[in-house]
Write an enzyme that holds these catalytic residues in place. Structure first.
Site, mmCIF file in Angstrom:
data_model
loop_
_atom_site.group_PDB
_atom_site.id
_atom_site.type_symbol
_atom_site.label_atom_id
_atom_site.label_comp_id
_atom_site.label_asym_id
_atom_site.label_seq_id
_atom_site.Cartn_x
_atom_site.Cartn_y
_atom_site.Cartn_z
ATOM 1 N N ASP A 1 -10.182 3.771 2.244
ATOM 2 C CA ASP A 1 -10.595 3.202 3.341
ATOM 3 C C ASP A 1 -10.986 4.453 3.881
ATOM 4 O O ASP A 1 -11.756 3.341 4.839
ATOM 5 C CB ASP A 1 -9.000 3.311 3.707
ATOM 6 C CG ASP A 1 -7.940 1.330 3.238
ATOM 7 O OD1 ASP A 1 -9.136 0.884 2.544
ATOM 8 O OD2 ASP A 1 -7.723 0.843 3.204
ATOM 9 N N LYS B 1 0.726 -0.989 0.387
ATOM 10 C CA LYS B 1 -0.419 -0.017 -0.200
ATOM 11 C C LYS B 1 1.016 1.538 -0.172
ATOM 12 O O LYS B 1 0.703 2.533 -0.354
ATOM 13 C CB LYS B 1 -0.835 0.107 1.215
ATOM 14 C CG LYS B 1 -1.930 -0.901 0.983
ATOM 15 C CD LYS B 1 -2.518 -1.323 2.011
ATOM 16 C CE LYS B 1 -4.076 -0.754 1.580
ATOM 17 N NZ LYS B 1 -5.310 -0.835 2.963
#
Length: 279
Positions: free
Chosen positions: A108, A71
């Site tokens: 997210d 990520k």
């Protein structure tokens, strides 16, 4: 004979990745909306990440989700990085653009808020401080989202204090760092309590922080969704708190990418949840 259009491909990049529920989720949506396309798990080692990102568009991929351990690394490889991905320091959604550029975003935080709004509609983030366990990439997304929706104070505790201090440095004066040994005290008066660590996950250490100071009016949520009802959530529910499991965040964070890749905004509902749980 008419040439068939290229069927769009997407997937989730991680290492390991066999445990991911994302293929079941996206596969369900593709079937539900009758769309052409495929979504597959892509186990890519860190040393192969750059080469893979160059190759995937040539193979027909229109985008990908990104999970551990890539990520942060994908931000350095992307041509376009959204402001929220840059602020969080990680990306979970990639778009392979028609002009050849790699676009990186982070959904997210939006998924975290959407999960709470859907499953605890009475939740008011402005009603009191938030207490957040952890200071990793997931915590950064949660903190950014809580600031955006007006949480007046965000208390952060992490087993290694310097990571929490780095988060405080990036996000400013609304963030307060608490020592791990004082973690129970940060629950006093907290309106929102979030576990972003892996504590309590299947195969990981138990969540052992006492919840004695937890207010029964607090909303408590855990990003862990295996098991669905963690001991952290069970203990909070026993104290009378409203609790929200972490599966909804997985579902909601996936929706923007699916829409960009396959042209349909998917609905996150009970049927979606059941399809993923049954996979």
């Amino acid at each position: 004979m008419t040439e068939l259009a290229r069927i769009p491909l997407a997937g989730v990049i991680g290492h390991p990745i066999a445990h991911s529920r994302s293929p079941a989720l996206h596969g369900y949506w593709l079937q539900r909306y009758g769309l052409k396309g495929h979504y597959i798990p892509l186990d890519i080692a860190p040393q192969d990440l750059q080469q893979a990102l160059q190759l995937l568009p040539k193979l027909g991929f229109v985008g990908a989700n990104v999970t551990i351990p890539h990520k942060e690394a994908v931000l350095k490889l992307a041509d376009v990085v959204t402001d929220r991905a840059a602020l969080i320091g990680a990306a979970n959604t990639l778009i392979f653009r028609a002009d050849g550029r790699l676009h990186a975003d982070n959904t997210d935080g939006a998924g975290f808020i959407a999960n709470l709004r859907q499953n605890a509609p009475q939740w008011d983030p402005t009603s009191g401080p938030a207490a957040v366990f952890g200071a990793g990439g997931a915590a950064r997304a949660v903190v950014a989202a809580l600031i955006e929706v007006g949480a007046p104070e965000i208390r952060i505790v992490n087993r290694t204090r310097h990571r929490a201090e780095a988060l405080q440095s990036d996000f400013g004066s609304r963030v307060t760092v608490v020592d791990w040994v004082q973690a129970p005290s940060m629950l006093e008066g907290a309106a929102t309590v979030v576990n972003t660590t892996s504590l309590g996950m299947v195969g990981k250490s138990d969540f052992r922080v006492p919840l004695d100071a937890l207010e029964k009016s607090a909303l408590v949520t855990d990003l862990v969704y295996a098991p669905l009802q963690t001991q952290f959530l069970l203990d909070a529910a026993e104290k009378g708190c409203i609790t929200v499991d972490g599966l909804g965040m997985l579902l909601h964070q996936a929706a923007p990418g699916f829409e960009r890749w396959f042209g349909q905004r998917p609905e996150v509902d009970a049927a979606t949840r059941q399809a993923v749980l049954s996979a």
